[in-house]
Design a protein around this motif. Structure first.
Motif, PDB file in Angstrom:
ATOM      1  N   TYR A  47      13.256  55.107  63.577  1.00  0.00           N
ATOM      2  CA  TYR A  47      12.116  54.238  63.878  1.00  0.00           C
ATOM      3  C   TYR A  47      12.017  53.972  65.385  1.00  0.00           C
ATOM      4  O   TYR A  47      10.931  53.966  65.966  1.00  0.00           O
ATOM      5  N   GLU A  48      13.183  53.734  65.995  1.00  0.00           N
ATOM      6  CA  GLU A  48      13.207  53.419  67.431  1.00  0.00           C
ATOM      7  C   GLU A  48      12.717  54.615  68.255  1.00  0.00           C
ATOM      8  O   GLU A  48      11.959  54.452  69.221  1.00  0.00           O
ATOM      9  N   GLU A  49      13.160  55.807  67.862  1.00  0.00           N
ATOM     10  CA  GLU A  49      12.730  57.007  68.600  1.00  0.00           C
ATOM     11  C   GLU A  49      11.219  57.235  68.432  1.00  0.00           C
ATOM     12  O   GLU A  49      10.530  57.569  69.402  1.00  0.00           O
ATOM     13  N   VAL A  50      10.740  57.046  67.216  1.00  0.00           N
ATOM     14  CA  VAL A  50       9.291  57.229  66.977  1.00  0.00           C
ATOM     15  C   VAL A  50       8.503  56.195  67.784  1.00  0.00           C
ATOM     16  O   VAL A  50       7.468  56.510  68.385  1.00  0.00           O
ATOM     17  N   ALA A  51       9.021  54.958  67.809  1.00  0.00           N
ATOM     18  CA  ALA A  51       8.347  53.896  68.569  1.00  0.00           C
ATOM     19  C   ALA A  51       8.259  54.279  70.048  1.00  0.00           C
ATOM     20  O   ALA A  51       7.213  54.107  70.685  1.00  0.00           O
ATOM     21  N   ALA A  52       9.357  54.843  70.583  1.00  0.00           N
ATOM     22  CA  ALA A  52       9.358  55.252  71.995  1.00  0.00           C
ATOM     23  C   ALA A  52       8.411  56.424  72.214  1.00  0.00           C
ATOM     24  O   ALA A  52       7.689  56.479  73.217  1.00  0.00           O
ATOM     25  N   GLN A  53       8.402  57.360  71.266  1.00  0.00           N
ATOM     26  CA  GLN A  53       7.553  58.549  71.425  1.00  0.00           C
ATOM     27  C   GLN A  53       6.073  58.194  71.391  1.00  0.00           C
ATOM     28  O   GLN A  53       5.270  58.758  72.122  1.00  0.00           O
ATOM     29  N   LEU A  54       5.720  57.245  70.521  1.00  0.00           N
ATOM     30  CA  LEU A  54       4.300  56.896  70.383  1.00  0.00           C
ATOM     31  C   LEU A  54       3.920  55.672  71.217  1.00  0.00           C
ATOM     32  O   LEU A  54       2.748  55.265  71.226  1.00  0.00           O
ATOM     33  N   LYS A 113       6.990  50.909  61.293  1.00  0.00           N
ATOM     34  CA  LYS A 113       7.322  50.629  59.886  1.00  0.00           C
ATOM     35  C   LYS A 113       6.061  50.373  59.056  1.00  0.00           C
ATOM     36  O   LYS A 113       5.923  50.878  57.938  1.00  0.00           O
ATOM     37  N   SER A 114       5.146  49.575  59.614  1.00  0.00           N
ATOM     38  CA  SER A 114       3.944  49.264  58.828  1.00  0.00           C
ATOM     39  C   SER A 114       3.078  50.508  58.643  1.00  0.00           C
ATOM     40  O   SER A 114       2.496  50.719  57.570  1.00  0.00           O
ATOM     41  N   ARG A 115       3.019  51.364  59.680  1.00  0.00           N
ATOM     42  CA  ARG A 115       2.232  52.601  59.529  1.00  0.00           C
ATOM     43  C   ARG A 115       2.870  53.529  58.497  1.00  0.00           C
ATOM     44  O   ARG A 115       2.169  54.188  57.718  1.00  0.00           O
ATOM     45  N   LEU A 116       4.206  53.570  58.498  1.00  0.00           N
ATOM     46  CA  LEU A 116       4.889  54.419  57.509  1.00  0.00           C
ATOM     47  C   LEU A 116       4.615  53.933  56.098  1.00  0.00           C
ATOM     48  O   LEU A 116       4.384  54.727  55.183  1.00  0.00           O
ATOM     49  N   SER A 117       4.641  52.613  55.960  1.00  0.00           N
ATOM     50  CA  SER A 117       4.403  52.036  54.641  1.00  0.00           C
ATOM     51  C   SER A 117       2.985  52.375  54.163  1.00  0.00           C
ATOM     52  O   SER A 117       2.780  52.786  53.015  1.00  0.00           O
ATOM     53  N   ARG A 118       2.014  52.227  55.064  1.00  0.00           N
ATOM     54  CA  ARG A 118       0.624  52.562  54.718  1.00  0.00           C
ATOM     55  C   ARG A 118       0.475  54.055  54.426  1.00  0.00           C
ATOM     56  O   ARG A 118      -0.226  54.469  53.502  1.00  0.00           O
ATOM     57  N   LYS A 143      14.156  45.335  50.502  1.00  0.00           N
ATOM     58  CA  LYS A 143      13.059  46.173  50.988  1.00  0.00           C
ATOM     59  C   LYS A 143      13.417  46.812  52.336  1.00  0.00           C
ATOM     60  O   LYS A 143      13.162  48.003  52.564  1.00  0.00           O
ATOM     61  N   ALA A 144      14.038  46.003  53.222  1.00  0.00           N
ATOM     62  CA  ALA A 144      14.448  46.525  54.527  1.00  0.00           C
ATOM     63  C   ALA A 144      15.473  47.638  54.355  1.00  0.00           C
ATOM     64  O   ALA A 144      15.397  48.678  55.037  1.00  0.00           O
ATOM     65  N   LEU A 145      16.408  47.448  53.455  1.00  0.00           N
ATOM     66  CA  LEU A 145      17.443  48.471  53.221  1.00  0.00           C
ATOM     67  C   LEU A 145      16.831  49.746  52.645  1.00  0.00           C
ATOM     68  O   LEU A 145      17.216  50.851  53.018  1.00  0.00           O
ATOM     69  N   MET A 146      15.854  49.575  51.767  1.00  0.00           N
ATOM     70  CA  MET A 146      15.221  50.751  51.156  1.00  0.00           C
ATOM     71  C   MET A 146      14.532  51.601  52.226  1.00  0.00           C
ATOM     72  O   MET A 146      14.581  52.826  52.201  1.00  0.00           O
ATOM     73  N   GLU A 147      13.866  50.899  53.174  1.00  0.00           N
ATOM     74  CA  GLU A 147      13.134  51.627  54.213  1.00  0.00           C
ATOM     75  C   GLU A 147      14.066  52.318  55.188  1.00  0.00           C
ATOM     76  O   GLU A 147      13.809  53.429  55.641  1.00  0.00           O
ATOM     77  N   GLU A 148      15.149  51.634  55.537  1.00  0.00           N
ATOM     78  CA  GLU A 148      16.035  52.182  56.564  1.00  0.00           C
ATOM     79  C   GLU A 148      17.088  53.124  56.001  1.00  0.00           C
ATOM     80  O   GLU A 148      17.773  53.811  56.754  1.00  0.00           O
ATOM     81  N   GLY A 149      17.237  53.171  54.675  1.00  0.00           N
ATOM     82  CA  GLY A 149      18.250  54.035  54.070  1.00  0.00           C
ATOM     83  C   GLY A 149      19.530  53.264  53.811  1.00  0.00           C
ATOM     84  O   GLY A 149      19.905  52.385  54.586  1.00  0.00           O
ATOM     85  N   THR A 150      20.192  53.629  52.742  1.00  0.00           N
ATOM     86  CA  THR A 150      21.370  52.862  52.331  1.00  0.00           C
ATOM     87  C   THR A 150      22.655  53.657  52.487  1.00  0.00           C
ATOM     88  O   THR A 150      23.725  53.222  52.056  1.00  0.00           O
ATOM     89  N   GLY A 151      22.559  54.803  53.131  1.00  0.00           N
ATOM     90  CA  GLY A 151      23.725  55.687  53.253  1.00  0.00           C
ATOM     91  C   GLY A 151      24.915  55.054  53.955  1.00  0.00           C
ATOM     92  O   GLY A 151      26.060  55.258  53.569  1.00  0.00           O
ATOM     93  N   ALA A 152      24.630  54.258  55.017  1.00  0.00           N
ATOM     94  CA  ALA A 152      25.731  53.731  55.827  1.00  0.00           C
ATOM     95  C   ALA A 152      26.151  52.316  55.410  1.00  0.00           C
ATOM     96  O   ALA A 152      26.900  51.656  56.121  1.00  0.00           O
ATOM     97  N   ARG A 158      10.949  49.150  40.898  1.00  0.00           N
ATOM     98  CA  ARG A 158       9.791  50.050  40.877  1.00  0.00           C
ATOM     99  C   ARG A 158       9.531  50.623  42.272  1.00  0.00           C
ATOM    100  O   ARG A 158       9.350  51.828  42.439  1.00  0.00           O
ATOM    101  N   GLU A 159       9.584  49.734  43.279  1.00  0.00           N
ATOM    102  CA  GLU A 159       9.355  50.190  44.669  1.00  0.00           C
ATOM    103  C   GLU A 159      10.410  51.197  45.097  1.00  0.00           C
ATOM    104  O   GLU A 159      10.110  52.190  45.747  1.00  0.00           O
ATOM    105  N   SER A 160      11.644  50.915  44.723  1.00  0.00           N
ATOM    106  CA  SER A 160      12.741  51.814  45.088  1.00  0.00           C
ATOM    107  C   SER A 160      12.538  53.183  44.449  1.00  0.00           C
ATOM    108  O   SER A 160      12.733  54.222  45.097  1.00  0.00           O
ATOM    109  N   GLY A 161      12.114  53.185  43.190  1.00  0.00           N
ATOM    110  CA  GLY A 161      11.869  54.446  42.495  1.00  0.00           C
ATOM    111  C   GLY A 161      10.750  55.238  43.156  1.00  0.00           C
ATOM    112  O   GLY A 161      10.878  56.446  43.390  1.00  0.00           O
TER     113      GLY A 161
END
Lengths: 204, 158
Positions: A168-175, A183-188, B7-16, B37-40
């Motif tokens: 996310y940080e790299e994309v933020a810097a690139q754009l 994050k909000s754009r990715l979600s949309r 929700k934050a963990l789902m977006e950023e990944g839970t691997g670490a 449901r969102e996670s799926g």
């Protein structure tokens, strides 16, 4: 020769880096060694082309990818090691694609290339393989087509984060946008993709 | 663990994530229908996106880039004016070419117009007028020229 500024500000460990590293090749390119820059092009051309291909479609991708490397060559003097060459060249690629999209339509060939047709053609011309492989390929092409239908801003974050794997940080810097906006754009973008792919499944 | 953190963990990944957080996340997803449901959906989307094809640069790509760079380097060694001219964008170059054609056309047309006037003798007449004696100053009285003219006039009368 490229911008001849010597990277005197770079730390010693970078100046003495391994001979196949990006930073070593950049340093040699800055001193006028074109073969070193060609090695950089070969190393990063697939990533740059992939970004341009997703951002612009088939016809403009080659030109935009070439322009990306030409701009990078001209601006080697302003490169700093901190983001790394990969993030730096990707940023140039995205900005080049944005410029292409802003050009008047008579200068761009993209408008005449609907992404959907292109991917359908690719699929139909592919050699028949095992059923699961074909299904996987079909799914991949459907996603690629859906990405091609995203609005430009959403497409850029999807390509950089989901396809190219930048953080996310790299994309933020690139754009040049805040991390929260990424994050909000990715979600949309995911929401739009979900709808597009559901629609595509209904059509089949 | 609350829904916001999940929700934050789902977006950023839970691997670490450390083991304790992994367990807390699993427990939350088992209990919360919305997050499950969102996670799926997110997992399905990520799986689909990972299947998207990666396009490779076409054959000869690097050679074409290097050819353009060499061309630029050669242009950079050209004299300043030519380099400036070549560095212009395509539409400016087209405008420059149109202006040059227009200037040359005007020059050719003007040359033709002047030569027609010379052929008609207008310019020659002007020069004849300029050279006629009427345009010269009268001879001052008592000067050598005046005496010469008086003698000549007297001789003519005789």
């Amino acid at each position: 020769m490229a911008q001849g500024n010597k990277p005197e500000g770079w730390p010693v460990y970078i100046r003495m880096h391994e001979k196949d590293s990006d930073l070593y090749l950049i340093e040699k390119s800055r001193k006028g060694d074109d073969s070193a820059f060609e090695a950089l092009v070969i190393r990063h051309q697939d990533r740059v082309f992939n970004i341009c291909r997703y951002m612009l479609g088939e016809r403009d991708a080659d030109d935009a990818a070439q322009d990306t490397f030409i701009k990078a060559y001209r601006n080697l003097g302003s490169f700093t090691p901190s983001p790394g060459f990969s993030a730096w060249i990707s940023r140039i690629a995205v900005n080049t694609c944005i410029d292409y999209r802003r050009r008047p339509s008579h200068l761009s060939l993209t408008a005449a290339t609907p992404e959907g047709e292109e991917y359908t053609r690719e699929l139909s011309s592919g050699a028949p393989g095992p059923e699961s492989s074909l299904e996987s390929k079909r799914a991949g092409l459907a996603v690629a087509e859906a990405i091609g239908r995203l609005p430009g801003k959403l497409r850029a974050v999807v390509v950089l984060n989901e396809i190219e794997g930048f953080s996310y940080e790299e994309v933020a810097a690139q754009l040049e946008i805040p991390v929260g906006t990424v994050k909000s754009r990715l979600s949309r973008a995911r929401e739009v993709l979900r709808r597009l792919l559901s629609f595509a499944r209904e059509q089949i | 663990m609350d829904c916001k953190r999940v929700k934050a963990l789902m977006e950023e990944g839970t691997g670490a994530l450390p083991g304790s957080e992994q367990n807390a996340l699993r427990e939350h997803l088992e209990a919360c229908e919305g997050c499950a449901r969102e996670s799926g959906e997110l997992s399905v989307m990520r799986s689909l996106l990972s299947a998207a094809p990666r396009h490779k640069a076409p054959a000869g790509f690097s050679a074409r880039v290097m050819a353009r760079i060499r061309l630029e380097e050669e242009a950079a060694r050209e004299p300043g004016f030519f380099r400036w001219l070549m560095s212009m964008p395509l539409h400016i170059k087209a405008a420059e070419a149109a202006a040059a054609v227009l200037a040359i056309s005007i020059g050719v047309w003007s040359a033709g117009f002047l030569s027609e006037r010379i052929a008609a003798g207008q310019t020659t007449e002007n020069y004849t007028e300029l050279a006629s004696l009427e345009e010269l100053d009268t001879v001052p009285p008592g000067s050598m020229g005046d005496m010469y003219l008086s003698i000549k006039e007297n001789g003519n009368e005789q």
